[in-house]
Every structure is written in C-alpha cells, then in structure tokens.
Design a protein around this motif. Structure first.
Motif, short mmCIF file in Angstrom:
data_model
loop_
_atom_site.label_atom_id
_atom_site.label_comp_id
_atom_site.label_asym_id
_atom_site.label_seq_id
_atom_site.Cartn_x
_atom_site.Cartn_y
_atom_site.Cartn_z
N ILE A 1 1.09 -1.52 -0.21
CA ILE A 1 0.03 -0.24 0.50
C ILE A 1 1.20 1.07 0.15
CG2 ILE A 1 -2.18 1.02 1.24
CD1 ILE A 1 -2.08 -1.53 2.95
N HIS A 2 0.92 1.91 -0.90
CA HIS A 2 1.46 3.33 -0.89
C HIS A 2 0.90 4.37 -0.24
CE1 HIS A 2 3.20 7.19 -2.91
NE2 HIS A 2 4.10 6.06 -3.13
N ARG A 3 0.34 4.79 -0.23
CA ARG A 3 -0.14 5.21 1.25
C ARG A 3 0.08 6.86 1.13
NH1 ARG A 3 0.46 4.47 7.40
NH2 ARG A 3 2.78 3.48 6.52
N ASP A 4 0.53 7.38 -0.20
CA ASP A 4 0.83 8.42 0.13
C ASP A 4 0.45 9.26 -2.00
OD1 ASP A 4 1.08 11.26 0.61
OD2 ASP A 4 3.24 11.29 0.89
N ILE A 5 -0.54 8.53 -2.62
CA ILE A 5 -0.76 8.95 -3.88
C ILE A 5 -1.42 10.12 -3.70
CG2 ILE A 5 -2.24 7.76 -5.65
CD1 ILE A 5 0.31 6.33 -5.12
N LYS A 6 -0.03 10.85 -4.83
CA LYS A 6 -0.82 12.76 -5.25
C LYS A 6 -0.34 12.71 -6.50
CE LYS A 6 2.56 13.87 -0.96
NZ LYS A 6 3.07 14.68 -0.32
N SER A 7 -0.60 14.43 -6.67
CA SER A 7 0.35 14.44 -8.24
C SER A 7 2.21 14.89 -7.92
CB SER A 7 -0.73 15.81 -8.15
OG SER A 7 -0.82 17.04 -7.33
N SER A 8 2.01 15.46 -6.31
CA SER A 8 3.70 15.76 -6.50
C SER A 8 4.64 15.02 -6.20
CB SER A 8 3.83 16.79 -5.05
OG SER A 8 3.21 16.07 -3.55
N ASN A 9 4.01 13.24 -6.28
CA ASN A 9 4.90 12.23 -5.97
C ASN A 9 4.56 11.20 -7.43
OD1 ASN A 9 5.45 12.72 -3.17
ND2 ASN A 9 4.39 11.35 -2.24
N ILE A 10 4.15 11.98 -8.08
CA ILE A 10 3.76 11.18 -9.54
C ILE A 10 4.91 12.17 -10.71
CG2 ILE A 10 2.93 10.99 -11.96
CD1 ILE A 10 0.02 11.24 -9.45
N LEU A 11 6.50 11.76 -10.90
CA LEU A 11 7.08 12.08 -12.12
C LEU A 11 6.71 11.98 -13.19
CD1 LEU A 11 10.02 11.43 -9.77
CD2 LEU A 11 8.77 13.96 -9.65
N LEU A 12 7.55 12.67 -14.17
CA LEU A 12 6.60 12.87 -15.68
C LEU A 12 8.50 13.05 -16.23
CD1 LEU A 12 3.72 14.88 -16.09
CD2 LEU A 12 3.88 13.39 -15.08
N THR A 13 8.50 11.76 -17.61
CA THR A 13 9.11 12.07 -18.07
C THR A 13 9.33 12.41 -19.36
OG1 THR A 13 8.41 10.17 -19.51
CG2 THR A 13 9.78 9.63 -17.89
N GLU A 14 10.41 13.47 -19.69
CA GLU A 14 10.17 14.11 -21.57
C GLU A 14 9.06 13.61 -21.87
OE1 GLU A 14 14.26 14.06 -22.45
OE2 GLU A 14 15.32 15.36 -20.73
N LYS A 15 8.61 12.17 -22.29
CA LYS A 15 7.61 11.89 -22.72
C LYS A 15 6.29 11.81 -21.71
CE LYS A 15 10.67 9.25 -26.33
NZ LYS A 15 10.63 7.69 -26.94
N LEU A 16 6.47 12.13 -21.16
CA LEU A 16 5.13 12.76 -20.31
C LEU A 16 4.92 11.07 -19.81
CD1 LEU A 16 3.24 15.74 -22.10
CD2 LEU A 16 4.91 15.70 -19.98
N ARG A 17 5.37 9.83 -19.58
CA ARG A 17 5.38 9.03 -19.16
C ARG A 17 4.98 9.06 -17.98
NH1 ARG A 17 4.35 4.00 -22.44
NH2 ARG A 17 3.39 3.98 -20.18
N ALA A 18 4.59 8.83 -16.76
CA ALA A 18 4.49 8.91 -15.39
C ALA A 18 4.92 7.59 -14.81
CB ALA A 18 2.50 9.00 -15.05
N LYS A 19 5.55 7.97 -13.33
CA LYS A 19 6.70 7.23 -12.83
C LYS A 19 5.99 7.45 -11.39
CE LYS A 19 10.01 5.84 -15.62
NZ LYS A 19 10.62 4.45 -15.10
N VAL A 20 5.30 6.51 -10.31
CA VAL A 20 4.78 7.23 -8.87
C VAL A 20 6.20 6.66 -8.38
CG1 VAL A 20 3.31 6.19 -7.42
CG2 VAL A 20 2.88 6.01 -9.30
#
Length: 420
Positions: free
Chosen positions: A256-275
């Motif tokens: 369980i991650h427990r802290d899913i939020k937009s500031s914990n989601i990084l984007l690559t140069e191709k806009l792929r998301a990484k939690v």
C-alpha cells in the motif's frame, strides 16, 4: 451541451452521510453511449457525496501531526504518526493474486544493477555522484531532507535523497526503512526505480532513478512545460493506475503506497508517469492468515486521505483507491484537492466537482486551459463517474485498482475514436 443532465433538485451536502448501495464496477459505462441504470445509481450515490470530503480533512485527534514529504523535496501537508501494527477485522476485502506479471511485470533496463535496491553504496561513491553534495546539484528540499541530482561512475543519472541529520528520530528512521524495504521489492515501468542506499554513521541516503521533467503538480500549474493536453492527462491516469495495480496485485506481498498524490508523480520527457516516494508505504494485510486490514496510525496527505482510514485506523489497498479518485478529479480540473483561496463552495475540489457532475454540468469543471469539446465533455463524465466510485465513503464499495485501469483504458479508446 456536453454531457448535460437533468438537474437534481434534491442534491444536498450534509456534514455526515451514508451512501446508498453503490453500483458494482461492472456497471461502469465505457462506451460513448450512456447506461441509464448505471447513471441513475451513480446519481443517487452522489447526492450526498460532500460529507466524505468533510471527514477527509478532519484528522484523528490522537497521535497525528503534520509532516512534510515530497518526491524530490517539495513541501506538502502530510499526516504522519508512529506505532504501526497488524490487525484483523470481521470483514474481508477480496484480493486476487496472480503469478503472471504481464504489463505489470515490465522490467526497466539498468546498467548499474541486477535487482532493484540491492546496491549498498559507499560514502565515496555518493560524494563522487553529487560532487560532495554541491549546492548546484540540489534539486529539492522537504521533510525527509535534501535531494541532489547525481551521476554514478557508469554514467547513470540518479536522484540522491539525503536525510536531515537533525531528524534521525524514530519517525524518520522508520520512513527510511519503509522506503528501502518497499523499493527493494518493486520494479515497474511506472514506478521510480531504486538503485540502492547508504546507511553509515549519521548518513541515511537513498539513491533512486532521476526523472528529469518535474512532477505532475508542476505541469498542472504550468511551472513545467506547456499545458498538458486532455489526452496526456488520460495517459498519465492510466500509467498511475498500472503502477498501483502492480503494487496491490503483482508484488510478492501487496504493498500500500499510502501517499498517492500529484506531487509524488514524476513525468518523463515523453510525459510517461512514474509513481515515487515510498516513505509511507506499508505491506498490506496477509489475507492467507485471515487478516483483512493493517491497523496503523494515520499517514498521508491532506486532501487525499481516505476518511474510513482516518476514522478507523484500518488501512487497506482501498485507501490508495480513494487517493487515486481524488487524483482523477485533480487531473481533469487542474485544481489542487484543497483550494483555500476560493469561495467556500469550491474550496474542496472533489466536493465541488461531484456536485457539478450530478447536476449535469460535468464539462464546467474542466480545466479552463483545455478546450470544451464534445470528446472532452464525454470523457470527463466517465472519468468523474469512476472518481465517484473511488471516493465512496465505504472501502468495500470502491473498485479495485485493476478495474480502474480497465475502465480508463476503455475511456481512452472511446476518446481516441471521437477524435479520429
């Protein structure tokens, strides 16, 4: 015009409420047409949706305090407390375990390691990578400490998270161990990769993949890059859904991650998301031994916290589902979960958005930076319908993350067909 429904005259927003029975995940409408029975049940459930968000922003009075946390050092309000232990209850959240990994088992190429998190770095290697923690390489600052951009001797770019020396208390130590344990167990295309760590003397350091294009929140605020298109936002939602599905279903023991939020989601140069940021991560309950939840003090971020978890201290994978529902609303509106400077009825973004949705004006909550097209209007209705299920006040009525991913895949398919 776009997804307009007949107004619901008896919609109200009490402080506390109970939902009527929620439609099952299988009742979601994922085609361009509308499901009358599914939509009517969703309307009924949504009539008093606001109460759940009131509970979400009222943390338990005992042993709860604010804590700053971020993926690359950005500061945010998080609820954090110590003392975790396992427990069981009289209800069961079903979980279907799988051995075939498929897309959730995608392994990232790495020139530095064979297993995630397996490398124990030396202080000399860390000094080399960060040029002795040069200020010019500092990329973030947060509750955990400072984050530096670095380069390993083999050329691999990394983010080096260095804990504050003055904060080596039980709480920070626990978060460090939690992140190491969680990151050492996972490897997925949409999760930030862990290369290793250093625990030596006063130093507590985690070395993770460097993702160069900032956080999702920075992109929604247009601090980074151009305005995110609706299609890109839908892709990001699917990426995050895949990552959480992997954590819940395809790891050796569900996480369980427990802290899913937009500031914990990084984007690559191709806009792929990484939690990213596993400082609050916990192993889920051991279903085989009869446990259905983990009893633990509350940790998470204001605005994304599961109200049932806040009320009962019982943590399950469905708490991540709740946070994901809030994230979906954030993606389509562009707003933060709490907008303190807005008028009272719009301060809690999810409550405001769900009221507009049930009144038949879903398109009105679309991020004003995006076009109000027919395709966007139909897609936003379906996304908000899914978000409504995710933020249900009772975890048993929320869909599992794999179902969320399936629904979003179908929404994207229909969306692309409308654009063609």
């Amino acid at each position: 015009m776009y997804g307009h429904r007949k107004n619901i005259s008896d919609v109200r927003t009490p402080d506390r409420f109970s939902y009527p029975p929620s439609p099952s995940p299988s009742s979601y409408s994922t085609s361009s047409g509308k499901s009358t029975s599914g939509r009517s049940r969703v309307r009924g459930a949504a009539r008093s949706v606001a109460g759940v968000f009131v509970a979400c922003f009222t943390p338990p009075e005992e042993d709860t305090h604010h804590h700053s946390s971020s993926v690359y050092g950005g500061v945010s309000d998080t609820f954090s407390s110590t003392s975790d232990f396992s427990g069981a209850s009289d209800s069961t959240d079903g979980r279907k375990r799988g051995t075939a990994r498929g897309i959730y088992g995608t392994r990232n190429d790495s020139t530095h390691m064979k297993e995630p998190g397996s490398v124990k770095f030396t202080i000399a290697e860390i000094h080399y990578a960060t040029k002795n923690f040069a200020l010019a390489l500092k990329v973030g600052q947060g509750g955990f400490g400072t984050v530096y951009k670095g380069q390993l001797q083999d050329g691999t770019l990394v983010a080096v998270k260095r804990a504050k020396k003055i904060m080596y208390d039980n709480s920070i130590g626990g978060e460090f161990q939690s992140e190491i344990q969680a990151l050492s167990k996972v490897e997925h295309l949409n999760l930030v990769k862990c290369y290793g760590y250093l625990q030596h003397g006063e130093e507590r350091i985690i070395v993770v993949e460097y993702v160069p294009n900032g956080t999702l929140r920075e992109h929604l605020d247009c601090i980074k890059g151009d305005v995110l298109s609706f299609a890109s936002r839908l892709d990001i939602a699917i990426d995050v859904a895949h990552a959480i599905t992997y954590l819940h279903t395809y790891t050796d023991h569900p996480i369980i991650h427990r802290d899913i939020k937009s500031s914990n989601i990084l984007l690559t140069e191709k806009l792929r998301a990484k939690v990213a940021d596993f400082g609050f991560a916990r192993l889920a309950a051991d279903v085989e031994s009869g446990q259905t939840h983990v009893s633990t003090q509350v940790k998470g971020t204001a605005g994304y916290l599961d109200p049932e978890y806040l009320r009962t201290y019982q943590l399950t994978e469905k708490s991540d589902v709740y946070s994901f529902g809030i994230l979906l609303v954030e993606l389509v509106t562009g707003r933060r979960p709490i907008e303190a400077k807005r008028e009272l009825k719009e301060r809690v973004t999810a409550r405001w958005a769900m009221k507009k949705f049930t009144d038949g004006f879903a398109i009105s909550v679309l991020d004003p930076k995006l076009e109000k097209s027919e395709a966007n209007g139909l897609a936003i209705e379906k996304i908000l319908e899914l978000a409504l299920q995710c933020v249900h006040s009772h975890r048993r009525n929320r869909p599992i993350m794999r179902r969320c991913a399936e629904v979003l895949w179908n929404i994207r398919k229909d969306y692309k067909e409308l654009l063609d």
